[in-house]
Design an enzyme around this catalytic site. Structure first.
Site, PDB file in Angstrom:
ATOM      1  N   LYS A   1       6.076  -0.734  -1.855  1.00 13.48           N
ATOM      2  CA  LYS A   1       5.676   0.558  -1.622  1.00 13.48           C
ATOM      3  C   LYS A   1       6.315   1.726  -2.410  1.00 13.48           C
ATOM      4  O   LYS A   1       5.555   2.899  -2.653  1.00 13.48           O
ATOM      5  CB  LYS A   1       5.705   0.809  -0.056  1.00 13.48           C
ATOM      6  CG  LYS A   1       4.641  -0.211   0.535  1.00 13.48           C
ATOM      7  CD  LYS A   1       4.924   0.114   2.188  1.00 13.48           C
ATOM      8  CE  LYS A   1       4.241  -0.946   3.049  1.00 13.48           C
ATOM      9  NZ  LYS A   1       4.644  -0.836   4.236  1.00 13.48           N
TER      10      LYS A   1
ATOM     11  N   ARG B   1       5.829 -14.343  -0.746  1.00 10.18           N
ATOM     12  CA  ARG B   1       5.133 -12.937  -1.123  1.00 10.18           C
ATOM     13  C   ARG B   1       4.404 -13.331  -2.455  1.00 10.18           C
ATOM     14  O   ARG B   1       4.881 -13.962  -3.272  1.00 10.18           O
ATOM     15  CB  ARG B   1       5.747 -11.981  -0.927  1.00 10.18           C
ATOM     16  CG  ARG B   1       7.114 -11.525  -2.138  1.00 10.18           C
ATOM     17  CD  ARG B   1       7.652 -10.217  -2.054  1.00 10.18           C
ATOM     18  NE  ARG B   1       7.899 -10.021  -0.695  1.00 10.18           N
ATOM     19  CZ  ARG B   1       7.304  -8.948  -0.025  1.00 10.18           C
ATOM     20  NH1 ARG B   1       6.608  -8.119  -0.744  1.00 10.18           N
ATOM     21  NH2 ARG B   1       7.759  -8.343   0.951  1.00 10.18           N
TER      22      ARG B   1
ATOM     23  N   GLU C   1       3.665  -1.757   8.671  1.00 12.99           N
ATOM     24  CA  GLU C   1       4.326  -0.600   9.106  1.00 12.99           C
ATOM     25  C   GLU C   1       3.660   0.558   8.254  1.00 12.99           C
ATOM     26  O   GLU C   1       3.184   0.588   7.213  1.00 12.99           O
ATOM     27  CB  GLU C   1       5.717  -0.562   8.301  1.00 12.99           C
ATOM     28  CG  GLU C   1       6.676   0.251   8.973  1.00 12.99           C
ATOM     29  CD  GLU C   1       7.986   0.232   8.375  1.00 12.99           C
ATOM     30  OE1 GLU C   1       8.443  -0.656   7.645  1.00 12.99           O
ATOM     31  OE2 GLU C   1       8.656   1.323   8.464  1.00 12.99           O
TER      32      GLU C   1
HETATM   33  P1  ATP Z   1       8.447  -2.381   3.793  1.00 13.11           P
HETATM   34  O1  ATP Z   1       8.372  -3.351   4.789  1.00 13.11           O
HETATM   35  O2  ATP Z   1       9.376  -2.517   2.618  1.00 13.11           O
HETATM   36  O3  ATP Z   1       7.703  -1.107   4.094  1.00 13.11           O
HETATM   37  P2  ATP Z   1       6.143  -4.375   3.148  1.00 13.11           P
HETATM   38  O4  ATP Z   1       5.497  -4.611   1.961  1.00 13.11           O
HETATM   39  O5  ATP Z   1       6.962  -5.506   3.807  1.00 13.11           O
HETATM   40  O6  ATP Z   1       7.052  -3.105   2.979  1.00 13.11           O
HETATM   41  P3  ATP Z   1       4.591  -4.230   5.785  1.00 13.11           P
HETATM   42  O7  ATP Z   1       3.928  -3.132   6.318  1.00 13.11           O
HETATM   43  O8  ATP Z   1       6.011  -4.315   6.590  1.00 13.11           O
HETATM   44  O9  ATP Z   1       5.010  -3.660   4.161  1.00 13.11           O
HETATM   45  O10 ATP Z   1       3.908  -5.668   5.478  1.00 13.11           O
HETATM   46  C1  ATP Z   1       2.925  -6.002   6.277  1.00 13.11           C
HETATM   47  C2  ATP Z   1       2.674  -7.279   6.143  1.00 13.11           C
HETATM   48  O11 ATP Z   1       2.433  -7.675   4.923  1.00 13.11           O
HETATM   49  C3  ATP Z   1       4.181  -8.037   6.259  1.00 13.11           C
HETATM   50  O12 ATP Z   1       3.900  -9.155   7.639  1.00 13.11           O
HETATM   51  C4  ATP Z   1       4.498  -8.663   5.052  1.00 13.11           C
HETATM   52  O13 ATP Z   1       5.246  -9.899   5.249  1.00 13.11           O
HETATM   53  C5  ATP Z   1       3.252  -8.838   4.504  1.00 13.11           C
HETATM   54  N1  ATP Z   1       3.371  -8.561   2.940  1.00 13.11           N
HETATM   55  C6  ATP Z   1       3.955  -7.349   2.474  1.00 13.11           C
HETATM   56  N2  ATP Z   1       3.976  -7.566   1.151  1.00 13.11           N
HETATM   57  C7  ATP Z   1       3.522  -8.823   0.761  1.00 13.11           C
HETATM   58  C8  ATP Z   1       3.275  -9.539  -0.280  1.00 13.11           C
HETATM   59  N3  ATP Z   1       3.587  -8.890  -1.789  1.00 13.11           N
HETATM   60  N4  ATP Z   1       2.767 -10.754  -0.481  1.00 13.11           N
HETATM   61  C9  ATP Z   1       2.400 -11.165   0.771  1.00 13.11           C
HETATM   62  N5  ATP Z   1       2.478 -10.524   1.948  1.00 13.11           N
HETATM   63  C10 ATP Z   1       2.968  -9.329   1.995  1.00 13.11           C
HETATM   64 MG    MG Z   2       8.130  -5.126   5.797  1.00  8.13          MG
END
Ligand code: ATP
Ligand code: MG
Length: 773
Positions: A271, A261, A35
């Site tokens: 974030k 994760r 995102e």
């Molecule tokens: P949010 O959705 O809360 O803004 P997010 O960290 O999930 O934060 P995204 O941009 O949705 O951010 O994440 C993009 C991809 O990265 C998603 O597929 C998510 O599953 C993966 N991802 C995010 N954080 C981690 C992590 N700590 N370890 C592994 N994969 C992650």
């Molecule tokens: Mg996310």
């Protein structure tokens, strides 16, 4: 090591192998779907390496897709930084760059399609009412009064929503699924909400925006994604994911797979928290070298190769856990050891005058860039003169035992240079040493003496006349504790000494346009910071040298490459029996409860139901386990007993949480079995056997019990003959017992239980035995 880390097989690769073997796909398609609402961090890097890595290893492709369905928080600045980061990590999406917002029209058409199928309706109730009607885990939801609106009316209303006739929050589109579903997400979830907001790509074209659960699976389907890999929190969303795909009648059916994760010690990864660090100026921007952001790691000097190696080392797993940051540091050092030439830089300079060296004279000494264990060659000339700088910490007026560096009268070797002996320390008015006067032995050029005189210490140095001043930024961990977001305000755990700056002097072979990563001998690995200017060099310390040079004695030999710390990494199975794992998982559970209010509510509810603290913690902190627990509870057995059976008997037998949702044993059967034990109809031992049978082949526990004759024999009449037989068979033990060795009672109980196949009521056996003996 970096090169030969084997790509370990993992459960995701196994799924892909099976799908390919079954001919489901010719090639795979994965995606990385950020995102665009923040900078990427090391956790995202794990996901990038996984998704792009799979597409490289299998015939396949990986899409970079911006999941930009929320107009409010997103920004083009982030889109560009994310692209940069992915490219920098070494991955290429080729033509496969997508934006979820490009599908808004198609998604909307499918929403109308769902309405026409009678599977979606417009709800005008306020959000609170909708939330309340969702029910709880133990109570079903209540149907909305709008649930049975006619298809035509719903279509009209949905079109009005789209046309902007309603204000934010006045209406939502909901799926019509099942308000009594045990999965709360299936209780008529929202598909669209109204948001009169400007979108960074679609401008003001839309005032309704799709919800994640509706949009994400469709994006995957539109793009022909075969394996949609996401983090564990989405496990419960899978049912909805599949529902939307099925009911929308899209031709392609992607498969959602969840993995754990990444969390790292001594840092935060959310974030929101990273944004707070930046906004409140706890760090100097998103790319501050202390940040776990890719931009920060990159600025610090960590290479993409090191990050990829780290991703390979930690692998992918089904259980969340926290990886020790020292494992990441190990991967960084391992990579730099092979690529960073060795040079000399004095971080905290103390001037040394070599009093017997001719004034005005200089000479050049040859110095190797590479230690012996790195298969590279190369050297440079290092200028030497009468005045040099050494590290302030390399002089001690009163050296402790075992200190082999400079001290009054002590002789040391200058790296690649001569032996010098300290004659005199010059002090200022306050008694601080400001300069050392030493003499050198001209016979020791290059570091050996003709008489084989031993000197134990070797120190680095830089010629005062030729050295280049530079600023050195020494970074330490950003947080002072392992788990800064475990409790309280994470900002309180900031390490106040995470940055210290010193003014050093570096040998002149390193200049301002030099973009190499270096090992500064005895100090660590360093990389030029972009703050450097033509006249002022700035270096970031990437990581220290493993062996703590500063503490130990200076040595000439390079240490052999360090062994990796025992990787405290995720495993494929639930390792809750292992202590360290257990600790970090309990931490994960606390975190889950802190972040998800419904889990916190579970904790409270379970405690009230009488569960032990441990059981309540486990079952409330791990969603899948709690869901299963509640599903069993729904069949009416006592909560505490169910918890004990689930935690102590069932969980050790099932591989992971995922398996819980696909057991051959139904929750009703499990509950019945627990009831049989609770009502004294079946012994615990017999019930364990039944449990194993149920897990292996399903079925009805009552039937199994009867078929195998496992019902407890608590009828004295039936037990009597068995007991008599046991006593007869063990006549000499009976003799011994009667002579006073009453401790043999247990032996007889055991024999009788055995004779009844474990079905006897042990208490009754004991009483009958005592009577007969
Ligand atoms: P949010 O959705 O809360 O803004 P997010 O960290 O999930 O934060 P995204 O941009 O949705 O951010 O994440 C993009 C991809 O990265 C998603 O597929 C998510 O599953 C993966 N991802 C995010 N954080 C981690 C992590 N700590 N370890 C592994 N994969 C992650
Ligand atoms: Mg996310």
């Amino acid at each position: 090591m970096s090169q030969d880390i084997e790509k370990k097989s993992n459960f995701i690769r196994q799924i892909i192998d099976e799908d390919l073997a079954a001919g489901k796909h010719q090639a795979i398609a994965t995606r990385f779907p950020p995102e665009p609402n923040g900078y990427l961090h090391i956790g995202h890097a794990k996901s990038i390496c996984l998704n792009f890595g799979l597409a490289q290893d299998y015939p396949g492709r990986c899409h970079l897709r911006f999941d930009d369905t929320n107009p409010v928080t997103e920004d083009t600045e982030y889109v560009e930084s994310i692209k940069d980061d992915v490219r920098w990590l070494g991955f290429d999406w080729g033509e496969n760059l997508f934006f979820a917002s490009d599908y808004f029209e198609r998604m909307y058409e499918l929403a109308e399609h769902l309405v026409m199928k009678g599977l979606a309706y417009v709800d005008f109730q306020p959000q609170d009412a909708i939330r309340e009607q969702r029910g709880t885990l133990s109570e079903p939801g209540t149907e909305s009064p709008y649930r049975n609106t006619s298809v035509d009316e719903n279509l009209t209303q949905l079109r009005k929503m789209r046309a902007g006739e309603y204000k934010d929050g006045e209406a939502v589109l909901r799926a019509k699924i099942d308000m009594t579903s045990p999965n709360m997400l299936m209780r008529d979830p929202l598909l669209y909400r109204i948001k009169h907001a400007h979108h960074h790509r679609t401008g003001d074209d839309w005032c309704i925006y799709p919800m994640y659960d509706y949009a994400h699976c469709l994006e995957d389907a539109f793009e022909g994604i075969t394996h949609s890999i996401c983090t564990l929190e989405f496990e419960n969303n899978r049912e909805l994911y599949d529902w939307v795909i099925k009911e929308s009648d899209v031709p392609h059916q992607p498969k959602q797979i969840e993995f754990a994760r990444l969390s790292l010690t001594y840092t935060v990864m959310s974030k929101r928290k990273l944004l707070q660090l930046v906004k409140d100026n706890h760090v100097n921007g998103w790319d501050d070298p202390r940040m776990p952001t890719i931009a920060g790691l990159r600025r610090r000097g960590i290479t993409p190769e090191a990050i990829r190696a780290f991703a390979d080392v930690i692998g992918v797993a089904k259980a969340n856990s926290t990886v020790d940051v020292s494992l990441f540091e190990f991967c960084i050092r391992d990579d730099l050891n092979q690529r960073a030439p060795r040079v000399m830089c004095v971080l905290d300079p103390l001037k040394v005058v070599i009093t017997n060296y001719p004034e005005g004279q200089t000479e050049e000494l040859q110095a190797d860039y590479w230690p012996h264990d790195v298969p590279k060659t190369g050297s440079r000339a290092v200028p030497f003169g009468r005045e040099i700088y050494v590290e302030r910490s390399d002089y001690e007026e009163n050296p402790p035992k075992g200190y082999y560096r400079l001290a009054p009268g002590a002789e040391v070797r200058l790296r690649y240079g001569y032996y010098i002996t300290c004659q005199h320390a010059v002090k200022d008015a306050d008694g601080n040493v400001v300069e050392l006067h030493c003499t050198y032995d001209p016979e020791t050029r290059g570091g050996t003496s003709p008489d084989n005189r031993k000197v134990k210490g070797t120190i680095h140095w830089v010629s005062a006349a030729h050295g280049v001043p530079c600023e050195i930024r020494l970074y330490d961990r950003l947080f002072a504790v392992e788990r800064p977001d475990a409790e309280g305000d994470f900002l309180e755990f900031l390490n106040r000494d995470s940055l210290s700056i010193s003014q050093g002097v570096i040998e002149p072979s390193v200049n301002t346009d030099d973009n190499e990563r270096y090992q500064f001998e005895r100090q660590g690995y360093f990389f030029r910071d972009p703050d450097s200017t033509k006249d002022a060099l700035v270096f970031n310390r990437i990581v220290t040298l493993k062996d703590g040079w500063a503490k130990s004695v200076a040595k000439t030999e390079e240490k052999p490459a360090p062994k990796p710390p025992k990787p405290k990494v995720e495993k494929d199975t639930d390792d809750s029996k292992e202590r360290p794992q257990k600790r970090s998982r309990s931490y994960e559970r606390d975190k889950a409860r802190a972040e998800e209010p419904d889990l916190a509510a579970r904790m409270e509810a379970y405690t009230k139901l009488g569960l032990s603290d441990d059981d309540a913690d486990l079952l409330s902190g791990e969603r899948a386990k709690g869901d299963y627990f509640e599903a069993v509870l729904a069949h009416g057995q006592d909560a505490k007993t169910v918890a004990v059976w689930l935690v102590n008997e069932l969980l050790p037998l099932v591989g992971d949480d995922d398996a819980l949702s696909s057991l051959k044993m139904t929750t009703a059967a499990f509950s019945t079995l627990i009831g049989l034990v609770a009502n004294d109809e079946v012994s615990t031992a017999a019930a364990r056997d039944v449990l194993a049978t149920l897990l292996a082949s399903g079925g009805d526990p009552v039937e199994i019990v009867d078929r195998e004759g496992l019902r407890k024999v608590s009828d004295a009449g039936a037990l009597e003959p068995i007991i008599l037989q046991v006593l007869k068979d063990n006549a000499s033990e009976v003799e011994t017992y009667r002579q006073g060795k009453t401790s043999l009672l247990g032996f007889f109980v055991g024999q009788t239980m055995k004779a009844t196949g474990g079905t006897a009521d042990a208490r009754m056996v004991r009483e009958l035995l005592q009577r007969h003996l």
